[in-house]
Write an enzyme that holds these catalytic residues in place. Structure first.
Site, PDB file in Angstrom:
ATOM      1  N   GLY A 289       0.835  -1.197   0.000  1.00 13.10           N
ATOM      2  CA  GLY A 289       0.000   0.000   0.000  1.00 13.10           C
ATOM      3  C   GLY A 289       0.867   1.243   0.000  1.00 13.10           C
TER       4      GLY A 289
ATOM      5  N   GLU B  68      -0.710   2.591   6.804  1.00 10.00           N
ATOM      6  CA  GLU B  68      -0.778   3.607   5.743  1.00 10.00           C
ATOM      7  C   GLU B  68      -1.540   4.849   6.205  1.00 10.00           C
ATOM      8  OE1 GLU B  68       1.067   3.580   3.251  1.00 10.00           O
ATOM      9  OE2 GLU B  68       1.700   1.494   3.353  1.00 10.00           O
TER      10      GLU B  68
ATOM     11  N   HIS C 103       0.642   7.158   7.961  1.00  2.46           N
ATOM     12  CA  HIS C 103       1.334   8.092   7.049  1.00  2.46           C
ATOM     13  C   HIS C 103       0.402   9.231   6.625  1.00  2.46           C
ATOM     14  CE1 HIS C 103       4.928   5.733   6.597  1.00  2.46           C
ATOM     15  NE2 HIS C 103       4.371   4.754   5.915  1.00  2.46           N
TER      16      HIS C 103
ATOM     17  N   VAL D 253       9.221  11.634  16.506  1.00  2.00           N
ATOM     18  CA  VAL D 253       8.410  11.275  17.675  1.00  2.00           C
ATOM     19  C   VAL D 253       9.373  10.930  18.804  1.00  2.00           C
ATOM     20  CG1 VAL D 253       6.761   9.604  18.604  1.00  2.00           C
ATOM     21  CG2 VAL D 253       6.513  10.410  16.253  1.00  2.00           C
TER      22      VAL D 253
HETATM   23 ZN    ZN Z   1       5.033   2.891   5.416  1.00  2.00          ZN
END
Ligand code: ZN
Length: 411
Positions: free
Chosen positions: A192, A232, A235, A256
């Site tokens: 993906g 995904e 993201h 992070v």
């Molecule tokens: Zn990724």
């Protein structure tokens, strides 16, 4: 020597064709590089976004409201195999809502030192029930296509003109395209890819292979627990890979603070602890690593803050989109019904709030239709005495409404 290489390469190709893709491969990093190459101003946009995110986190008032993100799924299918069932798609929504609220059943697998960092992100997902023109939708569009592969950098899935389907207003919907296969410059193996906030509106959203969505039907091991979309959408909400995409250098960052510095991606299901970059153990259980679906089980508090910052600074229009409500099963335009008894053995009784030429389907855990009937009654009895023990789905459809619920058979 050349002969040895050709044997090795042959074995590699054979291995791939026999086993499918056993290692996770996300296209987002390459996709983003392609996008920046096409539009160099994007690099500055992303840099500015980092400043906005930092500012939002520093000034966040700790508002704990639940944010609902409306989702529209676009199925691009070549065959009955790739035209996956409603039940498989809806199982993905349940997985996203569990994973993003830390209600997933495998939180017990999070190592004790990471448990304190595990976050309920307060982000939830709902199936869109309004089309851009205001008509009712079950949250899924289905488009027959002659294409078996969809190129990533050309964004073929996202345009009618390229054999895909145009996005619905990306400021109101998270568009998820489900395709037979994603390729990048002719190369296969991408599960993906997502577009980070700040990219072109027409291409915003996520593309995923039909066999990496949900946990039933065509979902294929080891990516059959819906974590490809959990990753995904991370993201899409501005999370980077947990190792910082630095090819093992230990100098990159995922921006992070509460994720350990980690050298590179982890595949499969490593034994914990797997240490790198002087850490006490990679957090390979994080959804933003490359491990198998069964071995991922957390987002951290830092990742939660980053995602909430992304929504509030770059994707705020989703919050007021209004194209769906929290619970797609009890949505007003869905069929209201209950099943009893549940668990059941010889029969199930369905009580409907209204009678309206209802199509009734019983699906097994692989989303295969086992029973199909039509009824005009408000009370419907289905004989289940022949069904083996297990989990089933009851799917109802009328002219304008739909609904799905799970039930259990215990003979
Ligand atoms: Zn990724």
């Amino acid at each position: 020597m050349a002969k040895l290489y050709s044997i090795l390469i042959g074995a590699l190709i054979l291995g791939l064709s026999l086993t499918g893709y056993s290692q996770r491969n996300c296209g987002t990093t390459n996709y983003t590089a392609h996008q920046i190459q096409k539009d160099p101003s994007l690099a500055k946009t992303f840099k500015n976004q980092e400043l906005k995110i930092k500012h939002w986190i520093d000034n966040s008032k700790g508002d704990d409201e639940i944010i609902y993100i409306p989702v529209i799924f676009h199925v691009l299918y070549k065959s009955t195999v790739t035209n996956i069932s409603d039940a498989q798609i809806y199982s993905q929504i349940d997985i996203l809502n569990a994973d993003y609220s830390r209600q997933n059943l495998d939180t017990t697998d999070t190592p004790s030192e990471f448990k304190i960092l595990g976050a309920d992100t307060r982000i939830q997902f709902c199936v869109a029930h309004q089309t851009p023109t205001g008509n009712w939708t079950d949250g899924i569009t289905r488009t027959s296509t002659t294409k078996t592969t969809f190129d990533m950098s050309a964004n073929e899935a996202k345009f009618d003109s390229k054999g895909g389907i145009d996005a619905w207003n990306t400021e109101k919907y998270l568009n998820i395209w489900i395709v037979p296969e994603i390729i990048d410059g002719g190369v296969s193996g991408i599960l993906g890819y997502a577009q980070f906030p700040g990219g072109a509106l027409a291409t915003d959203g996520v593309v995923v292979g039909y066999n990496y969505i949900g946990n039933i039907g065509a979902a294929s091991y080891p990516f059959n627990k819906g974590r490809t979309l959990t990753h995904e959408i991370g993201h899409y909400l501005n999370l980077y890979h947990i190792w910082g995409d630095d090819f093992g250098a230990c100098t990159g960052t995922d921006q992070v603070e509460d994720t350990p510095n980690q050298a590179s991606k982890n595949f499969g299901c490593p034994a914990h602890p797997h240490a790198s970059c002087s850490n006490d153990g990679d957090m390979f259980q994080n959804y933003m690593d490359y491990t198998n679906d069964a071995c991922m089980n957390l987002f951290t508090i830092g990742q939660k803050e980053r995602m909430l910052a992304a929504i509030n600074t770059s994707r705020a229009t989703l919050k007021t989109s209004g194209v769906c409500q929290a619970n797609y099963i009890s949505k007003q335009k869905n069929i209201q019904f209950n099943i009893s008894p549940n668990p059941a053995n010889n029969y199930i009784k369905i009580n409907l709030s209204e009678a309206n030429n209802t199509e009734i389907q019983v699906l097994d855990i692989t989303a295969k239709v086992i029973i199909k009937e039509f009824s005009n009654n408000k009370t419907i009895i289905i004989n289940t005495s022949e069904l083996p023990n297990g989990i089933y789905f009851l799917q109802l459809k009328s002219d304008t409404k739909t609904g799905i619920q799970k039930f259990i058979i215990q003979q």
